[in-house]
Design a protein around this motif. Structure first.
Motif, PDB file in Angstrom:
ATOM      1  N   MET A   1       0.839  -1.174   0.000  1.00 15.70           N
ATOM      2  CA  MET A   1       0.000   0.000   0.000  1.00 15.70           C
ATOM      3  C   MET A   1       0.886   1.239   0.000  1.00 15.70           C
ATOM      4  SD  MET A   1      -2.795  -0.883   2.893  1.00 15.70           S
ATOM      5  CE  MET A   1      -4.363  -0.732   2.093  1.00 15.70           C
ATOM      6  N   GLN A   2       0.319   2.306  -0.459  1.00  8.30           N
ATOM      7  CA  GLN A   2       1.029   3.576  -0.475  1.00  8.30           C
ATOM      8  C   GLN A   2       0.221   4.564   0.359  1.00  8.30           C
ATOM      9  OE1 GLN A   2       2.973   4.342  -4.238  1.00  8.30           O
ATOM     10  NE2 GLN A   2       2.134   6.392  -4.183  1.00  8.30           N
ATOM     11  N   GLY A   3       0.902   5.432   1.087  1.00  7.99           N
ATOM     12  CA  GLY A   3       0.183   6.385   1.916  1.00  7.99           C
ATOM     13  C   GLY A   3       1.072   7.496   2.432  1.00  7.99           C
ATOM     14  N   VAL A   4       0.538   8.221   3.421  1.00  8.05           N
ATOM     15  CA  VAL A   4       1.199   9.387   3.999  1.00  8.05           C
ATOM     16  C   VAL A   4       1.192   9.252   5.519  1.00  8.05           C
ATOM     17  CG1 VAL A   4       1.035  11.898   4.257  1.00  8.05           C
ATOM     18  CG2 VAL A   4       0.436  10.838   2.084  1.00  8.05           C
ATOM     19  N   ILE A   5       2.320   9.590   6.132  1.00  4.03           N
ATOM     20  CA  ILE A   5       2.405   9.573   7.587  1.00  4.03           C
ATOM     21  C   ILE A   5       1.525  10.699   8.127  1.00  4.03           C
ATOM     22  CG2 ILE A   5       3.910   9.907   9.589  1.00  4.03           C
ATOM     23  CD1 ILE A   5       4.389   7.254   8.120  1.00  4.03           C
ATOM     24  N   LYS A   6       0.585  10.343   8.973  1.00  2.00           N
ATOM     25  CA  LYS A   6      -0.291  11.347   9.599  1.00  2.00           C
ATOM     26  C   LYS A   6       0.362  11.891  10.876  1.00  2.00           C
ATOM     27  CE  LYS A   6      -4.859  12.151  11.474  1.00  2.00           C
ATOM     28  NZ  LYS A   6      -6.178  11.592  11.725  1.00  2.00           N
ATOM     29  N   SER A   7       0.959  10.988  11.655  1.00  2.00           N
ATOM     30  CA  SER A   7       1.633  11.410  12.882  1.00  2.00           C
ATOM     31  C   SER A   7       2.674  10.370  13.260  1.00  2.00           C
ATOM     32  CB  SER A   7       0.625  11.573  14.025  1.00  2.00           C
ATOM     33  OG  SER A   7       0.003  10.328  14.314  1.00  2.00           O
TER      34      SER A   7
ATOM     35  N   ASP B   1      -3.744   5.503   4.220  1.00  2.11           N
ATOM     36  CA  ASP B   1      -3.503   4.954   2.884  1.00  2.11           C
ATOM     37  C   ASP B   1      -4.183   5.791   1.814  1.00  2.11           C
ATOM     38  OD1 ASP B   1      -5.969   3.585   1.686  1.00  2.11           O
ATOM     39  OD2 ASP B   1      -5.893   2.549   3.608  1.00  2.11           O
ATOM     40  N   ASP B   2      -3.601   5.793   0.616  1.00  2.22           N
ATOM     41  CA  ASP B   2      -4.055   6.643  -0.483  1.00  2.22           C
ATOM     42  C   ASP B   2      -5.394   6.232  -1.078  1.00  2.22           C
ATOM     43  OD1 ASP B   2      -1.803   8.191  -0.294  1.00  2.22           O
ATOM     44  OD2 ASP B   2      -0.818   7.364  -2.062  1.00  2.22           O
ATOM     45  N   VAL B   3      -5.703   4.948  -1.089  1.00  3.02           N
ATOM     46  CA  VAL B   3      -6.889   4.476  -1.799  1.00  3.02           C
ATOM     47  C   VAL B   3      -8.151   4.588  -0.950  1.00  3.02           C
ATOM     48  CG1 VAL B   3      -7.948   2.503  -2.947  1.00  3.02           C
ATOM     49  CG2 VAL B   3      -5.531   2.974  -3.282  1.00  3.02           C
ATOM     50  N   ALA B   4      -8.167   3.962   0.205  1.00  2.00           N
ATOM     51  CA  ALA B   4      -9.376   3.949   1.040  1.00  2.00           C
ATOM     52  C   ALA B   4      -9.409   5.098   2.044  1.00  2.00           C
ATOM     53  CB  ALA B   4      -9.474   2.628   1.784  1.00  2.00           C
ATOM     54  N   ARG B   5      -8.286   5.818   2.162  1.00  2.07           N
ATOM     55  CA  ARG B   5      -8.143   6.895   3.144  1.00  2.07           C
ATOM     56  C   ARG B   5      -8.279   6.383   4.571  1.00  2.07           C
ATOM     57  NH1 ARG B   5     -11.575  11.927   0.659  1.00  2.07           N
ATOM     58  NH2 ARG B   5     -10.865  11.702  -1.464  1.00  2.07           N
ATOM     59  N   ALA B   6      -8.010   5.093   4.753  1.00  2.00           N
ATOM     60  CA  ALA B   6      -8.086   4.495   6.084  1.00  2.00           C
ATOM     61  C   ALA B   6      -6.816   4.811   6.857  1.00  2.00           C
ATOM     62  CB  ALA B   6      -8.270   2.985   5.963  1.00  2.00           C
TER      63      ALA B   6
ATOM     64  N   GLN C   1       5.129  12.634   5.188  1.00  2.00           N
ATOM     65  CA  GLN C   1       6.058  11.840   4.377  1.00  2.00           C
ATOM     66  C   GLN C   1       5.318  10.707   3.682  1.00  2.00           C
ATOM     67  OE1 GLN C   1       9.404  10.447   6.589  1.00  2.00           O
ATOM     68  NE2 GLN C   1      10.474   9.772   4.765  1.00  2.00           N
ATOM     69  N   ARG C   2       5.608  10.527   2.388  1.00  2.38           N
ATOM     70  CA  ARG C   2       4.988   9.460   1.603  1.00  2.38           C
ATOM     71  C   ARG C   2       5.766   8.165   1.801  1.00  2.38           C
ATOM     72  NH1 ARG C   2       1.029  10.547  -0.941  1.00  2.38           N
ATOM     73  NH2 ARG C   2       1.113   8.785  -2.344  1.00  2.38           N
ATOM     74  N   VAL C   3       5.054   7.078   2.020  1.00  2.00           N
ATOM     75  CA  VAL C   3       5.681   5.780   2.247  1.00  2.00           C
ATOM     76  C   VAL C   3       4.897   4.676   1.561  1.00  2.00           C
ATOM     77  CG1 VAL C   3       6.710   6.417   4.475  1.00  2.00           C
ATOM     78  CG2 VAL C   3       4.410   5.436   4.408  1.00  2.00           C
ATOM     79  N   ILE C   4       5.558   3.548   1.395  1.00  2.00           N
ATOM     80  CA  ILE C   4       4.906   2.315   0.987  1.00  2.00           C
ATOM     81  C   ILE C   4       4.960   1.417   2.212  1.00  2.00           C
ATOM     82  CG2 ILE C   4       5.053   0.286  -0.504  1.00  2.00           C
ATOM     83  CD1 ILE C   4       6.297   2.084  -2.618  1.00  2.00           C
ATOM     84  N   PHE C   5       3.883   0.685   2.461  1.00  2.00           N
ATOM     85  CA  PHE C   5       3.842  -0.153   3.655  1.00  2.00           C
ATOM     86  C   PHE C   5       2.978  -1.382   3.407  1.00  2.00           C
ATOM     87  CE2 PHE C   5       0.342   2.801   3.816  1.00  2.00           C
ATOM     88  CZ  PHE C   5      -0.718   2.087   4.350  1.00  2.00           C
ATOM     89  N   ASP C   6       3.107  -2.350   4.287  1.00  2.00           N
ATOM     90  CA  ASP C   6       2.260  -3.540   4.287  1.00  2.00           C
ATOM     91  C   ASP C   6       1.418  -3.514   5.550  1.00  2.00           C
ATOM     92  OD1 ASP C   6       3.481  -4.541   1.946  1.00  2.00           O
ATOM     93  OD2 ASP C   6       5.106  -5.414   3.128  1.00  2.00           O
ATOM     94  N   LEU C   7       0.379  -4.322   5.590  1.00  2.00           N
ATOM     95  CA  LEU C   7      -0.412  -4.492   6.800  1.00  2.00           C
ATOM     96  C   LEU C   7      -0.156  -5.885   7.341  1.00  2.00           C
ATOM     97  CD1 LEU C   7      -3.845  -2.919   5.790  1.00  2.00           C
ATOM     98  CD2 LEU C   7      -2.013  -1.884   7.137  1.00  2.00           C
TER      99      LEU C   7
ATOM    100  N   GLN D   1      -2.785  -8.048  12.168  1.00  2.00           N
ATOM    101  CA  GLN D   1      -3.586  -7.251  13.098  1.00  2.00           C
ATOM    102  C   GLN D   1      -4.031  -5.925  12.484  1.00  2.00           C
ATOM    103  OE1 GLN D   1      -0.749  -7.014  16.258  1.00  2.00           O
ATOM    104  NE2 GLN D   1      -1.358  -8.989  17.132  1.00  2.00           N
ATOM    105  N   GLY D   2      -3.687  -5.707  11.208  1.00  2.00           N
ATOM    106  CA  GLY D   2      -4.061  -4.465  10.539  1.00  2.00           C
ATOM    107  C   GLY D   2      -3.138  -3.303  10.823  1.00  2.00           C
ATOM    108  N   LEU D   3      -1.962  -3.579  11.398  1.00  2.00           N
ATOM    109  CA  LEU D   3      -0.985  -2.537  11.688  1.00  2.00           C
ATOM    110  C   LEU D   3      -0.053  -2.358  10.498  1.00  2.00           C
ATOM    111  CD1 LEU D   3      -0.025  -3.573  15.327  1.00  2.00           C
ATOM    112  CD2 LEU D   3      -1.652  -1.811  14.628  1.00  2.00           C
ATOM    113  N   ALA D   4       0.345  -1.117  10.253  1.00  2.00           N
ATOM    114  CA  ALA D   4       1.263  -0.814   9.159  1.00  2.00           C
ATOM    115  C   ALA D   4       2.664  -1.282   9.530  1.00  2.00           C
ATOM    116  CB  ALA D   4       1.265   0.679   8.866  1.00  2.00           C
TER     117      ALA D   4
END
Length: 81
Positions: free
Chosen positions: A1-7, A19-24, A45-51, A54-57
């Motif tokens: 998945m691709q996304g942005v660090i919120k905090s 995450d960029d797609v579902a905004r979850a 910061q933009r990152v790529i990550f896996d889940l 437990q649904g944790l990045a």
């Protein structure tokens, strides 16, 4: 998945990525930065990550993926205008 660090708090290593797609929002796994080039991340910061299971990045890394396509929330409702 691709996304942005919120905090992210470098002292506790607690953080959230959106995450960029579902905004979850996904909390970072305690080992999210282990084995990565990151020592810490910053808000926005933009990152790529896996889940993990437990649904944790986890497995945060740089780079870009193949086009993720149009998000489902846009196509599900038809026109966005």
């Amino acid at each position: 998945m691709q996304g942005v660090i919120k905090s992210y708090d470098p002292a506790s290593k607690v953080g959230v990525v959106t995450d960029d797609v579902a905004r979850a929002e996904h909390e970072l796994a305690p080992d999210a930065l282990e084995g990565s080039i990151f020592r810490m991340v910053r808000q926005g910061q933009r990152v790529i990550f896996d889940l993990d299971d437990q649904g944790l990045a986890t497995r945060l890394r740089l780079g870009s993926e193949v086009d993720l396509g149009t998000p489902e929330w846009i196509t599900a409702g038809g026109s966005t205008t």
